[in-house]
Design a protein around this motif. Structure first.
Motif, PDB file in Angstrom:
ATOM      1  N   ASP A  97      38.999  38.989  36.212  1.00 63.67           N
ATOM      2  CA  ASP A  97      39.539  38.166  35.122  1.00 63.67           C
ATOM      3  C   ASP A  97      39.066  36.723  35.257  1.00 63.67           C
ATOM      4  O   ASP A  97      38.854  36.242  36.358  1.00 63.67           O
ATOM      5  CB  ASP A  97      41.074  38.169  35.153  1.00 63.67           C
ATOM      6  CG  ASP A  97      41.651  39.442  34.571  1.00 63.67           C
ATOM      7  OD1 ASP A  97      40.857  40.319  34.182  1.00 63.67           O
ATOM      8  OD2 ASP A  97      42.896  39.556  34.517  1.00 63.67           O
ATOM      9  N   ALA A  98      38.984  36.053  34.114  1.00 59.46           N
ATOM     10  CA  ALA A  98      38.507  34.671  34.121  1.00 59.46           C
ATOM     11  C   ALA A  98      39.595  33.681  34.505  1.00 59.46           C
ATOM     12  O   ALA A  98      39.317  32.521  34.761  1.00 59.46           O
ATOM     13  CB  ALA A  98      37.951  34.315  32.743  1.00 59.46           C
ATOM     14  N   GLU A 121      39.451  30.859  27.075  1.00 60.18           N
ATOM     15  CA  GLU A 121      39.696  30.462  28.471  1.00 60.18           C
ATOM     16  C   GLU A 121      39.130  29.083  28.771  1.00 60.18           C
ATOM     17  O   GLU A 121      38.724  28.808  29.898  1.00 60.18           O
ATOM     18  CB  GLU A 121      39.104  31.493  29.436  1.00 60.18           C
ATOM     19  CG  GLU A 121      39.660  32.902  29.326  1.00 60.18           C
ATOM     20  CD  GLU A 121      41.085  33.054  29.842  1.00 60.18           C
ATOM     21  OE1 GLU A 121      41.714  32.028  30.197  1.00 60.18           O
ATOM     22  OE2 GLU A 121      41.581  34.190  29.868  1.00 60.18           O
ATOM     23  N   LYS A 128      40.031  43.105  25.531  1.00 58.05           N
ATOM     24  CA  LYS A 128      39.494  43.092  26.889  1.00 58.05           C
ATOM     25  C   LYS A 128      38.748  44.375  27.251  1.00 58.05           C
ATOM     26  O   LYS A 128      37.731  44.340  27.928  1.00 58.05           O
ATOM     27  CB  LYS A 128      40.632  42.852  27.878  1.00 58.05           C
ATOM     28  CG  LYS A 128      40.151  42.715  29.298  1.00 58.05           C
ATOM     29  CD  LYS A 128      41.282  42.572  30.288  1.00 58.05           C
ATOM     30  CE  LYS A 128      40.704  42.484  31.686  1.00 58.05           C
ATOM     31  NZ  LYS A 128      41.735  42.570  32.721  1.00 58.05           N
TER      32      LYS A 128
HETATM   33  N1  UDP Z   1      40.682  38.936  27.560  1.00 56.90           N
HETATM   34  C1  UDP Z   1      39.628  39.296  26.722  1.00 56.90           C
HETATM   35  N2  UDP Z   1      39.896  39.666  25.433  1.00 56.90           N
HETATM   36  C2  UDP Z   1      41.170  39.702  24.926  1.00 56.90           C
HETATM   37  C3  UDP Z   1      42.236  39.370  25.802  1.00 56.90           C
HETATM   38  C4  UDP Z   1      41.958  38.999  27.103  1.00 56.90           C
HETATM   39  O1  UDP Z   1      38.465  39.267  27.129  1.00 56.90           O
HETATM   40  O2  UDP Z   1      41.341  40.035  23.756  1.00 56.90           O
HETATM   41  C5  UDP Z   1      40.395  38.531  28.962  1.00 56.90           C
HETATM   42  C6  UDP Z   1      40.979  37.190  29.359  1.00 56.90           C
HETATM   43  O3  UDP Z   1      40.121  36.124  29.008  1.00 56.90           O
HETATM   44  C7  UDP Z   1      41.121  37.324  30.852  1.00 56.90           C
HETATM   45  C8  UDP Z   1      41.439  38.804  31.029  1.00 56.90           C
HETATM   46  O4  UDP Z   1      40.997  39.443  29.834  1.00 56.90           O
HETATM   47  O5  UDP Z   1      39.905  37.048  31.537  1.00 56.90           O
HETATM   48  C9  UDP Z   1      42.910  39.054  31.268  1.00 56.90           C
HETATM   49  O6  UDP Z   1      43.676  38.476  30.225  1.00 56.90           O
HETATM   50  P1  UDP Z   1      45.099  37.841  30.476  1.00 56.90           P
HETATM   51  O7  UDP Z   1      45.056  36.934  31.654  1.00 56.90           O
HETATM   52  O8  UDP Z   1      45.518  37.242  29.189  1.00 56.90           O
HETATM   53  O9  UDP Z   1      45.974  39.122  30.796  1.00 56.90           O
HETATM   54  P2  UDP Z   1      47.057  39.276  31.971  1.00 56.90           P
HETATM   55  O10 UDP Z   1      46.420  38.771  33.232  1.00 56.90           O
HETATM   56  O11 UDP Z   1      48.214  38.467  31.553  1.00 56.90           O
HETATM   57  O12 UDP Z   1      47.323  40.744  32.024  1.00 56.90           O
END
Ligand code: UDP
Ligand code: MG
Length: 322
Positions: free
Chosen positions: A98-99, A17, A78
């Motif tokens: 989320d970050a 990130e 995650k």
């Molecule tokens: N994340 C994580 N490990 C992983 C994949 C994602 O810690 O293997 C974190 C990512 O940095 C973010 C959050 O989980 O803070 C959500 O990820 P992402 O935005 O890719 O997912 P989406 O919002 O598309 O569902």
């Protein structure tokens, strides 16, 4: 007598990130600064990022005493990263966010108000999924429908991991020992008084999503098999139905042979039955295999994540809380 200040932990899983993490911290810190009656800590979990995320996090820690960084030994996903954060959070309330700024940190004060009003869990329910493809929206809807029908627990629709948990709810969650962690389901399983708060989910501020459809499919399988044995039951009902059907057909064939003799033909029907039953059996074995595979993983009792290092500002207390 002055009441002891309430404490808040913010848990932020971060994987590659580097594009957003500083902006995330800036916005979150600004929000936390406005909370006069609450002491907070921000726990960043570096989930084995392969970019500059860890360096940026350590820099943020230098400039802000509230920051802690859990550096995992590799990418665990995650769900595991969140678990690491929840394990180390010490606040009376814990917020998972989320970050990537899809969950606006500006909503934190509102979540705290619901918590102070007595709710143990405050789930943020997204009204919009801007920046997500129509296919992702449709598959998400399908998943919630299947999940709602199969599981004994109700996973609220369009509720992600963005939520507040009271200390009691976090401690309850920590008692769940499973290795395959479908957090949405686990959150729902622990129960407690829950408030749903609608919000507008922003598009990702920068960087790319870490999900692909294969990942999402496996995630959905995980969700269903962790919380429902309906597919296993379905396999046996299908089996029962076909057995009944085969029996009826068997009688029919026998009857026909007795009445009209048996002049050998019947290759097509034989083929259809053999292929159909073969397919059905493979399917049923596959379903059993999904569960067996998960039992295998549970059985090994491996830790959910491994810490490389727990970075904390100031003096390192004796490591009894690690
Ligand atoms: N994340 C994580 N490990 C992983 C994949 C994602 O810690 O293997 C974190 C990512 O940095 C973010 C959050 O989980 O803070 C959500 O990820 P992402 O935005 O890719 O997912 P989406 O919002 O598309 O569902
Ligand atoms: Mg995202």
């Amino acid at each position: 007598m002055k009441k002891k200040k309430a404490t808040l932990s913010i848990v932020v899983p971060a994987y590659n990130e580097q594009e957003v993490i500083e902006e995330f911290h800036r916005r979150t810190a600004t929000v936390l600064d406005t909370l006069a009656d609450i002491d907070s800590e921000i726990i960043y979990i570096n989930d084995g990022s392969r970019d500059a995320t860890i360096a940026l996090l350590l820099k943020l820690m230098q400039g802000d005493a509230r920051v802690q960084v859990l550096d995992l030994s590799r990418n665990f996903g995650k769900e595991a990263a969140m678990t690491a954060g929840l394990d180390h959070a010490r606040g009376d309330a814990v917020i998972v966010i989320d970050a990537d700024l899809q969950d606006p940190p500006e909503l934190i004060p509102g979540m705290l108000r619901e918590w102070q009003a007595g709710y143990h869990v405050v789930c943020m329910q997204r009204l919009t999924r801007d920046g997500e493809s129509a296919l992702k929206k449709a598959t998400a809807r399908g998943f919630y429908a299947v999940m709602g029908r199969m599981g004994q627990i109700r996973v609220p629709e369009n509720v992600g991991d963005f939520r507040l948990l009271s200390r009691q709810a976090v401690d309850a969650l920590k008692q769940l020992p499973e290795r395959t962690r479908f957090m949405k389901g686990l959150f729902a399983w622990v129960g407690y008084s829950t408030k749903l708060v609608p919000y507008k989910r922003d598009p990702r501020h920068a960087g790319v999503t870490k999900w692909n459809y294969w990942g999402l499919w496996n995630f959905a399988l995980e969700g269903i098999t962790s919380f429902s044995v309906a597919p296993l039951k379905m396999a046996s009902y299908f089996g029962m139905l076909t057995a009944l059907f085969s029996m009826a057909y068997g009688f029919f064939v026998l009857g026909k042979a007795f009445l009209y003799g048996d002049p050998v033909p019947g290759y097509p029907s034989l083929m259809v039955v053999v292929l159909f039953l073969g397919g059905l059996q493979l399917l049923a074995i596959g379903v059993v295999g999904e569960y067996l595979g998960r039992m295998f993983i549970e059985l090994k009792q491996r830790p959910l994540y491994l810490l490389n290092q727990h970075h904390r500002a100031g003096l390192q207390p004796p490591s009894d809380c690690d």
